[in-house]
Design an enzyme around this catalytic site. Sequence first.
Site, PDB file in Angstrom:
ATOM      1  CG  ASP A  31      -2.100   0.960   1.183  1.00 40.46           C
ATOM      2  OD1 ASP A  31      -3.287   0.557   0.968  1.00 40.46           O
ATOM      3  OD2 ASP A  31      -1.841   2.255   1.135  1.00 40.46           O
ATOM      4  CB  ILE A  32       0.908   4.275  -2.173  1.00 46.04           C
ATOM      5  CG1 ILE A  32       1.769   5.257  -2.758  1.00 46.04           C
ATOM      6  CG2 ILE A  32      -0.502   5.043  -1.961  1.00 46.04           C
ATOM      7  CD1 ILE A  32       1.391   5.646  -4.153  1.00 46.04           C
ATOM      8  CG  ASN A  87     -11.820  -0.454   4.306  1.00 47.26           C
ATOM      9  OD1 ASN A  87     -12.012  -1.009   5.368  1.00 47.26           O
ATOM     10  ND2 ASN A  87     -10.413   0.198   4.238  1.00 47.26           N
ATOM     11  CD  GLN A  94     -15.142  -0.122  -1.975  1.00 50.73           C
ATOM     12  OE1 GLN A  94     -16.303  -0.621  -1.443  1.00 50.73           O
ATOM     13  NE2 GLN A  94     -14.617  -0.632  -3.125  1.00 50.73           N
ATOM     14  CG  HIS A 100      -8.967  -2.752  -2.253  1.00 52.89           C
ATOM     15  ND1 HIS A 100     -10.088  -2.150  -2.914  1.00 52.89           N
ATOM     16  CD2 HIS A 100      -8.809  -2.022  -1.101  1.00 52.89           C
ATOM     17  CE1 HIS A 100     -10.566  -1.098  -2.328  1.00 52.89           C
ATOM     18  NE2 HIS A 100      -9.775  -1.040  -1.027  1.00 52.89           N
ATOM     19  CG  HIS A 102      -6.892  -2.766   3.078  1.00 52.00           C
ATOM     20  ND1 HIS A 102      -6.107  -1.711   2.943  1.00 52.00           N
ATOM     21  CD2 HIS A 102      -8.067  -2.234   2.791  1.00 52.00           C
ATOM     22  CE1 HIS A 102      -6.836  -0.498   2.218  1.00 52.00           C
ATOM     23  NE2 HIS A 102      -8.208  -1.283   2.235  1.00 52.00           N
TER      24      HIS A 102
HETATM   25  P1  5GP Z   1      -9.770   1.779   0.666  1.00 49.96           P
HETATM   26  O1  5GP Z   1      -9.626   2.809   1.348  1.00 49.96           O
HETATM   27  O2  5GP Z   1     -10.454   1.870  -0.947  1.00 49.96           O
HETATM   28  O3  5GP Z   1     -10.052   0.394   1.197  1.00 49.96           O
HETATM   29  O4  5GP Z   1      -8.192   1.220   0.102  1.00 49.96           O
HETATM   30  C1  5GP Z   1      -7.609   1.780  -0.856  1.00 49.96           C
HETATM   31  C2  5GP Z   1      -6.066   1.827  -0.503  1.00 49.96           C
HETATM   32  O5  5GP Z   1      -5.387   1.939  -1.818  1.00 49.96           O
HETATM   33  C3  5GP Z   1      -5.648   2.858   0.312  1.00 49.96           C
HETATM   34  O6  5GP Z   1      -4.979   2.236   1.632  1.00 49.96           O
HETATM   35  C4  5GP Z   1      -4.561   3.388  -0.440  1.00 49.96           C
HETATM   36  O7  5GP Z   1      -3.281   4.044   0.451  1.00 49.96           O
HETATM   37  C5  5GP Z   1      -4.115   2.565  -1.432  1.00 49.96           C
HETATM   38  N1  5GP Z   1      -3.676   3.284  -2.543  1.00 49.96           N
HETATM   39  C6  5GP Z   1      -4.413   4.261  -3.309  1.00 49.96           C
HETATM   40  N2  5GP Z   1      -3.766   4.705  -4.494  1.00 49.96           N
HETATM   41  C7  5GP Z   1      -2.562   3.709  -4.691  1.00 49.96           C
HETATM   42  C8  5GP Z   1      -1.542   3.526  -5.471  1.00 49.96           C
HETATM   43  O8  5GP Z   1      -1.315   4.425  -6.491  1.00 49.96           O
HETATM   44  N3  5GP Z   1      -0.577   2.711  -5.218  1.00 49.96           N
HETATM   45  C9  5GP Z   1      -0.683   1.757  -4.159  1.00 49.96           C
HETATM   46  N4  5GP Z   1       0.312   0.886  -4.031  1.00 49.96           N
HETATM   47  N5  5GP Z   1      -1.635   2.138  -3.242  1.00 49.96           N
HETATM   48  C10 5GP Z   1      -2.432   2.890  -3.333  1.00 49.96           C
END
Ligand code: 5GP
Length: 114
Positions: A31-32, A87, A94, A100, A102
């Site tokens: 994760d970034i 999420n 989300q 996805h 985590h």
């Molecule tokens: P969500 O909030 O949708 O459950 O999780 C999305 C996740 O994707 C977040 O934890 C965010 O840090 C990660 N993320 C968003 N953009 C990128 C990206 O370009 N590269 C990577 N490796 N992770 C990303």
Amino acid sequence: MAEDTIFDKILKKEIPCDTVYEDEAVLAFKDINPQAPVHIVAIPKKKVSGFDAISDLPADFTGRYMNGIRAAARQAGLTNGYRVVFNMGKDGQQTVDYLHAHILGGRELGWPPG
Ligand code: 5GP
């Protein structure tokens, strides 16, 4: 046709990622914006928008995706345990509309989550 999300672009290699594990069903990458010492995002190689749509995936594929998540955690060396989070939607925080998981670990995690 819905626009590509950031995870579609990562899967198509239009955007780079730091891959932890990959097989025919899953791509798992760092994760970034990590929320734990180890924070991996694991996406299925067939797209659905989120956990509510998981039944749109073939059941055998979903099983292989789950096994891929476990393999990614193993590859990351999370022998002491870890957490898998999906999420879903606004209240679930989300932000990317591509299913996805985590995978969080590398320290003892708090419970309940915020
Ligand atoms: P969500 O909030 O949708 O459950 O999780 C999305 C996740 O994707 C977040 O934890 C965010 O840090 C990660 N993320 C968003 N953009 C990128 C990206 O370009 N590269 C990577 N490796 N992770 C990303």
